[in-house]
Design an enzyme around this catalytic site. Structure first.
Site, short mmCIF file in Angstrom:
data_model
loop_
_atom_site.label_atom_id
_atom_site.label_comp_id
_atom_site.label_asym_id
_atom_site.label_seq_id
_atom_site.Cartn_x
_atom_site.Cartn_y
_atom_site.Cartn_z
N SER A 114 1.12 -0.96 0.00
CA SER A 114 0.14 -0.10 0.09
C SER A 114 0.47 1.34 -0.12
O SER A 114 0.36 1.93 -0.69
CB SER A 114 -0.72 0.05 1.12
OG SER A 114 -0.22 0.22 2.41
N CYS A 115 1.94 0.78 0.65
CA CYS A 115 2.51 2.26 0.74
C CYS A 115 4.20 2.39 0.73
O CYS A 115 4.78 4.10 -0.06
CB CYS A 115 2.28 3.01 2.63
SG CYS A 115 3.69 2.02 3.40
N GLY A 116 4.97 0.96 0.25
CA GLY A 116 6.14 0.94 0.34
C GLY A 116 7.20 1.41 1.29
O GLY A 116 6.81 1.45 2.40
N CYS A 118 7.95 3.55 3.64
CA CYS A 118 7.24 5.03 4.27
C CYS A 118 8.15 5.94 5.05
O CYS A 118 8.90 4.70 6.19
CB CYS A 118 5.91 3.95 5.58
SG CYS A 118 5.28 3.55 3.79
#
Length: 281
Positions: A114-116, A118
């Site tokens: 979803s976000c890599g 982060c």
């Protein structure tokens, strides 16, 4: 190699009527990326274009900038204790003379779909690391009408989404709005890495004059990937983050969000937007 989709039995309820049926789901499997044999990162991805994903990731890390930087990309045989090749471990070998990055790059982190990575990078780190800077503040010149056409063109290229409804997508367009390449993945950042990795392997970096269109929001990491590949325009159907806007403003990236129908917000780099004179007030 793993399949892009898988079938599962589900209980479907429609208007109070229940019944079992087979449903098509997007596949999600881990991919470990190794650099010169050393583990670097793990990402959850949709199998396919794994070599492009690995090399595109390394472009965003400032390790690679040209096809000649890569000696080889291979799946690691015997990746499990019993010697079975899972096709979930990729090793990128740098070409002779290409400097191995500081060992601090090796984070052995888990990258979510979803976000890599982060919170990993900072504005200063991106500014320092990029080898393909965005140099022309006025190219390409894009009309709102052209930008408004991109979401539908991206959606039309999402073949697997039509079967699963569970994939993000990213696409590259030229300054005339022509689709150059599109990739799908369970992770939006992976889809971008696949685009960039394919461009690297075909000798097309930096991606000057190109537009990166992504489904969903424009996070800092996606802005970072655009900047590191020399892409001057990033457009998203949803909102950007504040850090993405800051990075765009500092790096010369045009950042467009909430691109839906004939509406959009330009958060940075508005000099690339060609407005009619009566609409510039």
């Amino acid at each position: 190699m793993g399949r892009v989709t898988e079938r599962r039995r589900v209980l479907r309820i429609r208007d109070g009527v229940a019944g079992h049926r087979a449903d098509t789901l997007v596949a999600e499997e881990p991919l470990e990326i190794r650099l010169n044999g050393k583990p670097l990162a793990i990402t959850m991805r949709t199998p396919g274009d794994d070599f492009a994903l690995a090399t595109g990731f390394l472009v965003s890390e400032g390790v690679l900038a040209a096809a000649d930087d890569v000696r080889s990309v291979v799946y690691c045989a015997g990746a499990t204790a019993d010697g079975v090749n899972t096709y979930n471990v990729v090793d990128v070998q740098l070409a002779p003379g290409v400097p191995l990055p500081d060992i601090s790059l090796e984070r052995n982190v888990y990258t979510t779909s979803s976000c890599g990575l982060c919170g990993k990078a900072s504005l200063d780190a991106v500014r320092t690391a990029t080898r393909l800077p965005i140099t022309d503040p006025d190219s390409p010149r894009l009309t709102p009408a052209l930008l408004s056409s991109l979401p539908d063109r991206l959606r039309a290229a999402q073949a697997v989404f039509d079967r699963t409804g569970g994939l993000h997508a990213a696409a590259l367009f030229d300054e005339h709005g022509e689709l150059l390449d599109a990739r799908e993945d369970v992770g939006r950042h992976n889809a971008v890495d696949k685009l960039v990795g394919r461009a690297l392997r075909e000798g097309r970096l930096p991606l000057a004059g190109r537009i990166l269109m992504v489904s969903g929001r424009a996070s800092f990491e996606l802005a970072q990937k655009a900047v590191m590949a020399g892409i001057p325009v990033l457009a998203a159907v949803s909102a950007p983050s504040s850090l993405a806007v800051d990075l765009a403003a500092e790096s010369g990236l045009t950042l467009v969000g909430f691109l839906r129908g004939n509406s959009m917000n330009v958060y940075a780099g508005e000099s690339r937007i060609a407005l009619a004179a009566e609409h510039t007030g």
